[in-house]
Design a protein around this motif. Sequence first.
Motif, PDB file in Angstrom:
ATOM      1  N   LEU A  36       0.839  -1.210   0.000  1.00  0.00           N
ATOM      2  CA  LEU A  36       0.000   0.000   0.000  1.00  0.00           C
ATOM      3  C   LEU A  36       0.874   1.260   0.000  1.00  0.00           C
ATOM      4  N   ILE A  37       2.022   1.211   0.668  1.00  0.00           N
ATOM      5  CA  ILE A  37       2.954   2.359   0.616  1.00  0.00           C
ATOM      6  C   ILE A  37       3.339   2.627  -0.842  1.00  0.00           C
ATOM      7  N   PHE A  38       3.657   1.556  -1.585  1.00  0.00           N
ATOM      8  CA  PHE A  38       4.039   1.748  -2.989  1.00  0.00           C
ATOM      9  C   PHE A  38       2.863   2.244  -3.825  1.00  0.00           C
ATOM     10  N   ALA A  39       1.684   1.663  -3.602  1.00  0.00           N
ATOM     11  CA  ALA A  39       0.505   2.087  -4.384  1.00  0.00           C
ATOM     12  C   ALA A  39       0.197   3.566  -4.122  1.00  0.00           C
ATOM     13  N   LEU A  40       0.270   3.991  -2.861  1.00  0.00           N
ATOM     14  CA  LEU A  40      -0.039   5.390  -2.541  1.00  0.00           C
ATOM     15  C   LEU A  40       1.069   6.314  -3.035  1.00  0.00           C
ATOM     16  N   SER A  41       2.291   5.849  -3.024  1.00  0.00           N
ATOM     17  CA  SER A  41       3.385   6.713  -3.502  1.00  0.00           C
ATOM     18  C   SER A  41       3.190   6.992  -4.993  1.00  0.00           C
ATOM     19  N   GLN A  42       2.686   5.990  -5.726  1.00  0.00           N
ATOM     20  CA  GLN A  42       2.419   6.206  -7.164  1.00  0.00           C
ATOM     21  C   GLN A  42       1.178   7.070  -7.359  1.00  0.00           C
ATOM     22  N   ARG A  43       0.111   6.758  -6.610  1.00  0.00           N
ATOM     23  CA  ARG A  43      -1.146   7.512  -6.729  1.00  0.00           C
ATOM     24  C   ARG A  43      -0.917   8.996  -6.465  1.00  0.00           C
ATOM     25  N   GLY A  75       7.404   5.981   5.960  1.00  0.00           N
ATOM     26  CA  GLY A  75       6.308   5.255   5.300  1.00  0.00           C
ATOM     27  C   GLY A  75       5.026   6.069   5.282  1.00  0.00           C
ATOM     28  N   ALA A  76       4.762   6.787   6.368  1.00  0.00           N
ATOM     29  CA  ALA A  76       3.510   7.554   6.486  1.00  0.00           C
ATOM     30  C   ALA A  76       3.484   8.768   5.558  1.00  0.00           C
ATOM     31  N   SER A  77       4.620   9.107   4.970  1.00  0.00           N
ATOM     32  CA  SER A  77       4.683  10.329   4.150  1.00  0.00           C
ATOM     33  C   SER A  77       3.894  10.202   2.843  1.00  0.00           C
ATOM     34  N   VAL A  78       3.451   9.009   2.469  1.00  0.00           N
ATOM     35  CA  VAL A  78       2.688   8.837   1.219  1.00  0.00           C
ATOM     36  C   VAL A  78       1.189   9.110   1.422  1.00  0.00           C
ATOM     37  N   LEU A  79       0.762   9.343   2.648  1.00  0.00           N
ATOM     38  CA  LEU A  79      -0.670   9.563   2.950  1.00  0.00           C
ATOM     39  C   LEU A  79      -1.024  11.031   2.749  1.00  0.00           C
ATOM     40  N   ILE A  80      -1.929  11.301   1.807  1.00  0.00           N
ATOM     41  CA  ILE A  80      -2.261  12.695   1.487  1.00  0.00           C
ATOM     42  C   ILE A  80      -3.773  12.966   1.572  1.00  0.00           C
ATOM     43  N   THR A  81      -4.580  12.134   0.935  1.00  0.00           N
ATOM     44  CA  THR A  81      -6.003  12.442   0.791  1.00  0.00           C
ATOM     45  C   THR A  81      -6.857  11.697   1.819  1.00  0.00           C
ATOM     46  N   GLU A  82      -8.106  12.154   1.947  1.00  0.00           N
ATOM     47  CA  GLU A  82      -9.054  11.483   2.848  1.00  0.00           C
ATOM     48  C   GLU A  82      -9.183  10.015   2.467  1.00  0.00           C
ATOM     49  N   GLN A  83      -9.200   9.738   1.146  1.00  0.00           N
ATOM     50  CA  GLN A  83      -9.317   8.355   0.671  1.00  0.00           C
ATOM     51  C   GLN A  83      -8.106   7.512   1.081  1.00  0.00           C
ATOM     52  N   PHE A  85      -6.379   7.804   3.845  1.00  0.00           N
ATOM     53  CA  PHE A  85      -6.554   7.433   5.258  1.00  0.00           C
ATOM     54  C   PHE A  85      -7.645   6.371   5.388  1.00  0.00           C
ATOM     55  N   TYR A  86      -8.697   6.530   4.587  1.00  0.00           N
ATOM     56  CA  TYR A  86      -9.756   5.510   4.578  1.00  0.00           C
ATOM     57  C   TYR A  86      -9.187   4.151   4.149  1.00  0.00           C
ATOM     58  N   ASP A  87      -8.454   4.141   3.052  1.00  0.00           N
ATOM     59  CA  ASP A  87      -7.947   2.873   2.504  1.00  0.00           C
ATOM     60  C   ASP A  87      -7.025   2.167   3.503  1.00  0.00           C
ATOM     61  N   MET A  88      -6.171   2.948   4.168  1.00  0.00           N
ATOM     62  CA  MET A  88      -5.272   2.357   5.170  1.00  0.00           C
ATOM     63  C   MET A  88      -6.086   1.720   6.301  1.00  0.00           C
ATOM     64  N   ALA A  89      -7.066   2.465   6.820  1.00  0.00           N
ATOM     65  CA  ALA A  89      -7.844   1.952   7.957  1.00  0.00           C
ATOM     66  C   ALA A  89      -8.711   0.768   7.537  1.00  0.00           C
ATOM     67  N   TRP A  90      -9.265   0.847   6.331  1.00  0.00           N
ATOM     68  CA  TRP A  90     -10.121  -0.254   5.864  1.00  0.00           C
ATOM     69  C   TRP A  90      -9.318  -1.554   5.733  1.00  0.00           C
ATOM     70  N   ALA A  91      -8.103  -1.436   5.195  1.00  0.00           N
ATOM     71  CA  ALA A  91      -7.251  -2.629   5.057  1.00  0.00           C
ATOM     72  C   ALA A  91      -7.001  -3.249   6.430  1.00  0.00           C
TER      73      ALA A  91
END
Length: 344
Positions: A36-43, A75-83, A85-91
């Motif tokens: 997920l870190i890699f997916a969010l870093s690309q997103r 690792g947490a530096s890739v978190l930007i949008t509300e989605q 944070f949602y995706d991390m918590a949902w996983a």
Amino acid sequence: MNTLPPISAERLVDLLRTAPKAELHIHIEGSLEPELIFALSQRNGIAIPYASVDELRRAYAFSNLQSFLDIYYAGASVLITEQDFYDMAWAYLLKAQADHVIHTEIFFDPQTHTARGVAMKTVIDGLHRACQDAHAKLGVSASLILCFLRHLSEEDAFATLEDALPHRDQFIGVGLDSSELGHPPEKFARVFARCRELGLHLVAHAGEEGPPEYIWSALDVLKVERIDHGVQSTRDAALMKRLAAERIPLTVCPLSNQKLCVFPNLADHNLGRLLDAGLCATVNSDDPAYFGGYMNDNFLQTFAATGLTAQHAYTLMRNSFEASFLAPAAKRAMLDRVDAAFLA
Ligand SMILES: Nc1ncnc2[nH]cnc12
Ligand SMILES: [Zn+2]
């Protein structure tokens, strides 16, 4: 509490996996898996200094708490949008459901995000929406605890509290985490007093690497209701007596303690000593993406390494609900579910 009849080793493993349990010590940023870190870093177009998921995972070899925190904040530096944070918590909540976690109280570290320009509202809304969906769609009850970073100033913690207060109905309490040594609980005396006035629940990391004195001051100065980790308490007989007499919960994280070299091996962990001394100890995952396992991995590996019994398992599951911040009726209902699993 009931005394269990003899139980086979297979039945114990089955109970560890399937009995209902509460998780009270999970940093949601510590559930961010390398994929997920890699997916969010690309997103989000944010570069991270690792070429692949495998290379990142190979960096997860820690010698102490600080060596972990350096990678955890990166690792947490890739978190930007509300989605995000949602995706991390949902996983995480899907993993919790799979492990029969029916209630979870989730830490989040807003300063890690607001310092990078992410709005408090973005963080809390994303996490809270996932908690609501977990209740509605997964049958998992989930609430949030805002943690202050203890390597930062008390002034910064006060500013964070102000920033979060418009969202007061979306979190149930505050905690204290990050680098423990050199940052004793009393550094945050005034902000915790304010949170107490506001009716927030109070917890703090203490006695993970730090001395028993930090546990005393978390109790007496911050007036916390639970101690996160607290494994250093076995070095202080008077403290052990108090923790047992007052049933002050310790949210213990065995795989974390092993990976951060708090104990040389899992077999050396003092969870059994804490339980046998009558303390309200619980098992939790801390930062499962970094420490090699979620709740059931913690239970299964710890029981395999230390020889804890079915009676310990029953006590741990009951303790997890006793130590929770659930309302009394919900707490009773969940304790009944534990009894039903163990006494069937
Ligand atoms: N184990 C831990 N101790 C202190 N702060 C943390 N933040 C995330 N995990 C932590
Ligand atoms: Zn922790």
